[in-house]
Enzyme design. Structure first.
Site: not given
Ligand SMILES: C[S@@+](CC[C@H](N)C(=O)[O-])C[C@H]1O[C@@H](n2cnc3c(N)ncnc32)[C@H](O)[C@@H]1O
Length: 443
Positions: A271-272, A294, A321, A336, A340
Site C-alpha cells: 500500500g505504498g 498498491d 493486499f 505505513r 488504520h
Molecule cells: C493511507 S494510504 C497510505 C499510503 C502510504 N503507505 C503512505 O504512508 O503514504 C493507503 C493506501 O492503501 C492503498 N490501498 C487501498 N486498498 C488497497 C488494496 N486492496 N490493495 C492494495 N493497496 C490498497 C490505497 O490506494 C492507498 O495508497
C-alpha cells in the site's frame, strides 16, 4: 466550587506559553531563521530540533487550555459550533482555485476576486473575508485580498491543493453523518458488528455519497479522485510528525542489510501509494530494494512520478493486499498508514495474506498512528489524534489504535509473529512496531 490556586491556572498557562515561545524565538534568532509568520514565502513549518518541538507542543497545549478557560464553558461550547463552518472558506478556495487566481504580491479588491470566481458575488465576498480571518488569505488594506503563506503554498504545491481537495470534497461531507451511521439500519449490520467490525461500506461516507461501495472502490472508478488521493497522501508524508524521515531514523533499516551479508535486502512497501517513502528509503540506503505495491490504478499513476535515480531500486507492482502476497521471501514487509484504514477483522485478513510468503526471520514493520495513553500528552495533542480516529471511522469504519491494540491485533492474525521492538516517534503521533516471523513458534 473549586479551591482557588496561586498562581491561578490561567496565569500558570500564560507563563508557560511565554517561556516556551521565548525559547522557540531565541532558537530561531540564534540560527538566523525568521520568526513565525503568514506572509507569502514564510516557511511552511518551524524548523526546530526535537527538544524545541517539545516546547512548541507544550506551548500549543497550554494555549488551547488557556483559550478554553478564558472563553468559559458556554463560550467554548459555542466555539465548537462555530468551527463547524471553518472549512467552508477553505473549500471555496479549493473549488474556485482562488490561490491560482492571485499572483504573489498582487492585491485584488475582494469584489473583483469574487467576480473572477464567476460565482455569486455577495456569497464569494463573504467567504473570502472569512478565509482572511482564518489566515488562508490576507487583507493588506480594507477591501483587498492578497496571498497569505497558506494560499501561496496552495498555489505552488500541487499536492497541497490535492490534500485540501481530498479533505474538503472526499472526507468532510461524511463528518456530519458519523452519528447517523451508528444508528442507520444497514443490511446485516447486527451480524457484522458481532463479528468484531463494521464493514467499510457501511460508513458515514456511504450515507454522504449514497453509495454501497467502500471508499477505495469508489476511487477505483474515478481517475481524478484517485490522482487527487495519491497527491494528498504524498502531502501527508510532509506534515509535521508524519515525515518519512521520522520512520527512516527511528527504525534500523540498515540492520536488514547487515543480516544479508552485503546482498541486497528487499522491502515490500504494501500500500505504498506513489512510492514517496520507498524513494526516501532507497536514497538513504542505496543497496535496499523496495517493491511498492498498491492498487493497479494508483501504480499506473505512480510510474510517471518516480524519479530516475530510483530506477532499479524501487519497483512498482499492482497488488490487492486482500489477495496472497506475491513477493515471497522478502526481508521485510512494511505497512505505513495502511492498517488504520481497516477495522480489526479486515486487518486480520490483510495480515494473513502474508503468511505463505514469509521466510523465517522476515520482518513485519508497521508504521502507523498510535493513540497515546490518557494524560501522556496535552488534550490538544490527543484531540488531533482523536480527530483522525473519527475521520477513520467516518470513511472506513476503521480506527487509530493504542500500542497495546496494535500488538494484540498482529498476534491475533498469527501467533507466529513475535513482537521485537516498539518505538514511539519523537514529536509525532506515529509509532513503529517491528515483528519477526517465527514459524516454529507454537500457534
Ligand atoms: C493511507 S494510504 C497510505 C499510503 C502510504 N503507505 C503512505 O504512508 O503514504 C493507503 C493506501 O492503501 C492503498 N490501498 C487501498 N486498498 C488497497 C488494496 N486492496 N490493495 C492494495 N493497496 C490498497 C490505497 O490506494 C492507498 O495508497
Amino acid at each position: 466550587m473549586t479551591a482557588s490556586r496561586d498562581p491561578p491556572r490561567t496565569v500558570e498557562l500564560a507563563t508557560a506559553i511565554l517561556q516556551h515561545t521565548t525559547s522557540v524565538e531565541t532558537y530561531l534568532q540564534e540560527n538566523g531563521l525568521p520568526s513565525p509568520s503568514f506572509s507569502p514565502g514564510a516557511p511552511p513549518k518551524l524548523p526546530l530540533p526535537p527538544d524545541l518541538q517539545q516546547k512548541l507542543a507544550a506551548a500549543l497545549g497550554a494555549l488551547d487550555e488557556l483559550q478554553a478557560l478564558l472563553l468559559g464553558p458556554m463560550g467554548w461550547l459555542m466555539n465548537q459550533v462555530g468551527h463547524a463552518y471553518d472549512l467552508c472558506s477553505l473549500h471555496a478556495l479549493y473549488r474556485f482555485n482562488i490561490p491560482a487566481k492571485l499572483a504573489v504580491g498582487e492585491e485584488i479588491e475582494v469584489a473583483e476576486m469574487a467576480r473572477r470566481c464567476g460565482a455569486d458575488e455577495d456569497a464569494m465576498t463573504r467567504l473570502l473575508h472569512h478565509a482572511a480571518t482564518n489566515y488562508l488569505l490576507q487583507r493588506p488594506r480594507p477591501g483587498y485580498v492578497a496571498h497569505s503563506a497558506v494560499s501561496a503554498m496552495m498555489a505552488t504545491v500541487p499536492a497541497l491543493h490535492d490534500f485540501v481537495g481530498n479533505a474538503c470534497e472526499d472526507m468532510w461531507p461524511s463528518a456530519p453523518r458519523v452519528v447517523s451511521a451508528l444508528t442507520h439500519t444497514w443490511p446485516g449490520s447486527g451480524a457484522t458488528a458481532a463479528e468484531g467490525g463494521r464493514p467499510p461500506n457501511q460508513t458515514a461516507h456511504n450515507l454522504a455519497e449514497g453509495t454501497d461501495l467502500p471508499f477505495f472502490e469508489t476511487l477505483k472508478h474515478d481517475a481524478e479522485r484517485t490522482r487527487r488521493f495519491a497527491g494528498s497522501m504524498s502531502m501527508l508524508t510532509a506534515m509535521p510528525g508524519f515525515e518519512p524521515t521520522a520512520a527512516l531514523e527511528s527504525y534500523d533499516w540498515g540492520a536488514l542489510m547487515t543480516q544479508k551479508d552485503g546482498e541486497d535486502a528487499t522491502v515490500v512497501d504494501v500500500g505504498g501509494s506513489a512510492g514517496t517513502f520507498a524513494v526516501a528509503l532507497t536514497d538513504k540506503y542505496p543497496s535496499l530494494r523496495v517493491v511498492v505495491q498498491d492498487l493497479p490504478d494508483v501504480i499506473d499513476k505512480a510510474r510517471a512520478g518516480l524519479p530516475s535515480r530510483s530506477a532499479g531500486r524501487v519497483t512498482l507492482m499492482g497488488h490487492d493486499f486482500f489477495t496472497p502476497q506475491p513477493v515471497k521471501g522478502a526481508d521485510a514487509y512494511f505497512f505505513r498508514q495502511i492498517l488504520h484504514d481497516w477495522s480489526d477483522d479486515f486487518c486480520l485478513r490483510i495480515l494473513r495474506q502474508l503468511v505463505a510468503a514469509l521466510k523465517p526471520g522476515a520482518r513485519l514493520v508497521i508504521n502507523d498512528v498510535t493513540i497515546p495513553p490518557p494524560g501522556a500528552t496535552s488534550l490538544y495533542e490527543e484531540r488531533q489524534i482523536r480527530c483522525k480516529d473519527i475521520a477513520m471511522m467516518s470513511m472506513f469504519n476503521s480506527k487509530e489504535r493504542t500500542m497495546d491494540e496494535w500488538k494484540e491485533l498482529v498476534t491475533k492474525a498469527d501467533a507466529r509473529f513475535r513482537l521485537k521492538s516498539v518505538v514511539q516517534l519523537p514529536a509525532s503521533p506515529m509509532g513503529v512496531l517491528e515483528f519477526t516471523w517465527e514459524p516454529d513458534r507454537a500457534q
